[in-house]
Scaffold this motif. Structure first.
Motif, PDB file in Angstrom:
ATOM      1  N   LEU A  71      -4.827  13.744  -9.928  1.00  0.00           N
ATOM      2  CA  LEU A  71      -4.016  12.552 -10.119  1.00  0.00           C
ATOM      3  C   LEU A  71      -3.317  12.646 -11.464  1.00  0.00           C
ATOM      4  N   ASP A  72      -1.998  12.644 -11.441  1.00  0.00           N
ATOM      5  CA  ASP A  72      -1.195  12.699 -12.660  1.00  0.00           C
ATOM      6  C   ASP A  72      -0.820  11.260 -13.033  1.00  0.00           C
ATOM      7  N   VAL A  73      -1.684  10.631 -13.819  1.00  0.00           N
ATOM      8  CA  VAL A  73      -1.476   9.230 -14.195  1.00  0.00           C
ATOM      9  C   VAL A  73      -0.249   9.086 -15.089  1.00  0.00           C
ATOM     10  N   GLU A  74      -0.013  10.077 -15.931  1.00  0.00           N
ATOM     11  CA  GLU A  74       1.132   9.995 -16.836  1.00  0.00           C
ATOM     12  C   GLU A  74       2.447   9.977 -16.062  1.00  0.00           C
ATOM     13  N   SER A 127      -7.604   5.307  -4.825  1.00  0.00           N
ATOM     14  CA  SER A 127      -8.244   6.564  -4.402  1.00  0.00           C
ATOM     15  C   SER A 127      -8.263   7.536  -5.581  1.00  0.00           C
ATOM     16  N   LEU A 128      -9.425   7.645  -6.202  1.00  0.00           N
ATOM     17  CA  LEU A 128      -9.605   8.565  -7.320  1.00  0.00           C
ATOM     18  C   LEU A 128      -9.730  10.002  -6.815  1.00  0.00           C
ATOM     19  N   PRO A 129      -9.586  10.998  -7.693  1.00  0.00           N
ATOM     20  CA  PRO A 129      -9.851  12.384  -7.287  1.00  0.00           C
ATOM     21  C   PRO A 129     -11.242  12.514  -6.677  1.00  0.00           C
ATOM     22  N   PRO A 133       0.823  -1.214   0.000  1.00  0.00           N
ATOM     23  CA  PRO A 133       0.000   0.000   0.000  1.00  0.00           C
ATOM     24  C   PRO A 133       0.859   1.268   0.000  1.00  0.00           C
ATOM     25  N   LEU A 134       0.340   2.267  -0.667  1.00  0.00           N
ATOM     26  CA  LEU A 134       0.972   3.587  -0.699  1.00  0.00           C
ATOM     27  C   LEU A 134       0.037   4.562   0.001  1.00  0.00           C
ATOM     28  N   TYR A 135       0.495   5.127   1.126  1.00  0.00           N
ATOM     29  CA  TYR A 135      -0.348   6.025   1.908  1.00  0.00           C
ATOM     30  C   TYR A 135       0.069   7.479   1.687  1.00  0.00           C
ATOM     31  N   PRO A 173      -5.261   3.674   1.643  1.00  0.00           N
ATOM     32  CA  PRO A 173      -4.118   3.923   0.763  1.00  0.00           C
ATOM     33  C   PRO A 173      -4.509   4.693  -0.493  1.00  0.00           C
ATOM     34  N   LEU A 174      -3.545   5.435  -1.011  1.00  0.00           N
ATOM     35  CA  LEU A 174      -3.725   6.087  -2.306  1.00  0.00           C
ATOM     36  C   LEU A 174      -3.722   5.059  -3.428  1.00  0.00           C
ATOM     37  N   ALA A 175      -2.817   4.109  -3.329  1.00  0.00           N
ATOM     38  CA  ALA A 175      -2.653   3.106  -4.379  1.00  0.00           C
ATOM     39  C   ALA A 175      -1.936   1.893  -3.805  1.00  0.00           C
ATOM     40  N   TRP A 176      -1.834   0.872  -4.639  1.00  0.00           N
ATOM     41  CA  TRP A 176      -1.074  -0.332  -4.312  1.00  0.00           C
ATOM     42  C   TRP A 176      -0.068  -0.554  -5.438  1.00  0.00           C
ATOM     43  N   PHE A 177       1.140  -0.970  -5.089  1.00  0.00           N
ATOM     44  CA  PHE A 177       2.150  -1.158  -6.121  1.00  0.00           C
ATOM     45  C   PHE A 177       2.975  -2.411  -5.827  1.00  0.00           C
ATOM     46  N   SER A 178       3.507  -2.972  -6.891  1.00  0.00           N
ATOM     47  CA  SER A 178       4.408  -4.116  -6.777  1.00  0.00           C
ATOM     48  C   SER A 178       5.625  -3.853  -7.631  1.00  0.00           C
ATOM     49  N   CYS A 179       6.736  -4.455  -7.276  1.00  0.00           N
ATOM     50  CA  CYS A 179       7.993  -4.215  -7.971  1.00  0.00           C
ATOM     51  C   CYS A 179       8.601  -5.559  -8.351  1.00  0.00           C
TER      52      CYS A 179
END
Length: 421
Positions: free
Chosen positions: A215-218, A235-237, A203-205, A246-252
């Protein structure tokens, strides 16, 4: 889809002080340019302007423009207060961004500073004969601009801050945000349709509590591509974010995993503020329209006509949403490393129609207009029909529970085609 810096620049240009400062700077430059005319203009011009004649005009301008600017500020603040009371405080931001009002105040303030700088320059005798001619020409131009601005201001004041004018502004802002979302349903990302998150995501908080304004998707996608990430935005605008959301979830997929990812760079793509913004958040515009209708339906206002007007605007706004959901899902994603939830038609209906159906449940004229609006939207077919029919049924149930006259209930029952009990 605009970048974060484009959005920040757009917010900056909408502020009154930016436009006023620019006009004031141009006015002072114009007054000082007349002093430089001594070196450029030829000698022996047939026109002669005395310092006293120019100074008299500038004194009149300086005193009158200070008064007019003060009066205009008072009118502007009164319009804001009236709109807060009769419409909704959430719509005041659109009034504050009104370009006509900002241009008027900037022109008056710039004219005052032009006159003030001109008077000071004349007093120090930095103008020669040719400089006074140029200053006089600039003064005539400023007077023409002031006259045109005052005529526009008088016409603008007849509507500024009224309920209809403010509602128009909210409708325009909402329509633009919704059309942008139709053009780019997931703001350029892949649609996250099932809401299911793959395993192994972090999660990204946010580092502050508030609403996602932009939200700057680019930018998010470029960073994800550079570091081998996959990002699922949760979390959309318009979403309220805090320590547990969380704002988003990410994996690496790179060596080191998510622990090696500088989360501040991901977080920079999200702009979090204290209030919601109309730009990327069409649901906020619909919610503000619903607030306008709800306030009009309150016992203190008792203005069902405004609520009926808002219902018509809602039909006009939602008619721009495609009836076929596959059209939105089939849009090509320009940011392949980011997934964003799609905006659902059911959410749009909930934002605008549920508060009106609740607060106007006992008013037959409001309920009739609501049912006709649902019929108009249901006739578009596709995803509109089941959503509109469900809301029509719920609105009728609300009305049936509180209406006093059986004839009103029977009228609504006939309108929506339900059998009599």
């Amino acid at each position: 889809m605009i970048s974060k810096w484009q959005w920040v620049l757009a917010q900056l240009t909408r502020m009154l002080w930016v436009r006023a400062s620019l006009f004031a700077l141009l006015a002072m430059v114009a007054a000082l340019l007349a002093a430089a005319a001594e070196r450029v203009m030829p000698e022996g011009l047939p026109v002669s302007i005395g310092a006293d004649s120019v100074e008299t005009i500038l004194n009149i301008l300086a005193s009158s423009m200070l008064t007019v600017t003060t009066f205009s500020l008072t009118v502007m603040v009164s319009a804001y207060a009236a709109a807060t009371t009769s419409v909704t405080p959430r719509a005041i931001r659109l009034l504050m961004q009104d370009t006509t009002t900002q241009n008027v105040l900037a022109t008056f303030l710039g004219s005052f500073l032009f006159s003030l700088v001109g008077i000071i320059a004349l007093s120090t005798e930095i103008y020669g004969e040719r400089g006074r001619i140029v200053l006089f020409a600039f003064t005539l131009l400023v007077i023409v601009i002031i006259v045109i601005t005052m005529l526009r201001w008088i016409d603008h004041l007849s509507l500024f801050g009224r309920v209809g004018d403010t509602t128009d502004r909210v409708e325009q802002a909402t329509t633009k945000a919704l059309n942008d979302r139709v053009e780019s349903p997931c703001i350029g990302a892949h649609p996250w349709l099932d809401g299911q998150l793959p395993e192994g995501f972090t999660p990204l908080y946010a580092d502050s509590i508030g609403y996602v304004q932009h939200l700057d998707v680019e930018e998010l996608s470029e960073y994800a591509q550079e570091h081998g990430l996959q990002v699922y935005v949760s979390s959309l605008p318009g979403s309220f974010v805090h320590g547990a959301r969380p704002l988003a979830w990410f994996s690496c997929s790179a060596a080191g995993g998510a622990d090696e990812v500088p989360q501040a760079s991901l977080r920079a793509a999200f702009t979090v503020g204290k209030e919601r913004s109309f730009d990327q958040d069409p649901r906020f515009g619909l919610a503000v329209l619903a607030e306008i209708a709800s306030r009009a339906l309150s016992p203190s206002m008792n203005d069902p006509g405004t609520a009926i007007d808002v219902i018509g605007r809602a039909v006009r706004i939602l008619s721009g949403w495609p009836a076929d959901a596959q059209i939105l899902q089939g849009k090509e994603a320009s940011c392949p490393h980011v997934w964003v939830p799609a905006l659902r038609l059911e959410e749009l209906f909930e934002d605008i129609f549920t508060p009106i159906a609740r607060d106007g449940a006992a008013l037959i004229e409001v309920q009739i207009r609501l049912q006709k609006a649902f019929q108009a939207l249901a006739e578009r077919g596709g995803q509109f029909r089941p959503v509109a029919e469900r809301h029509a049924r719920v609105a009728f149930q609300r009305a049936e529970a509180v209406m006093v006259l059986d004839d009103d209930v029977a009228l609504l029952r006939d309108l929506i085609g339900q059998p009599h009990g």
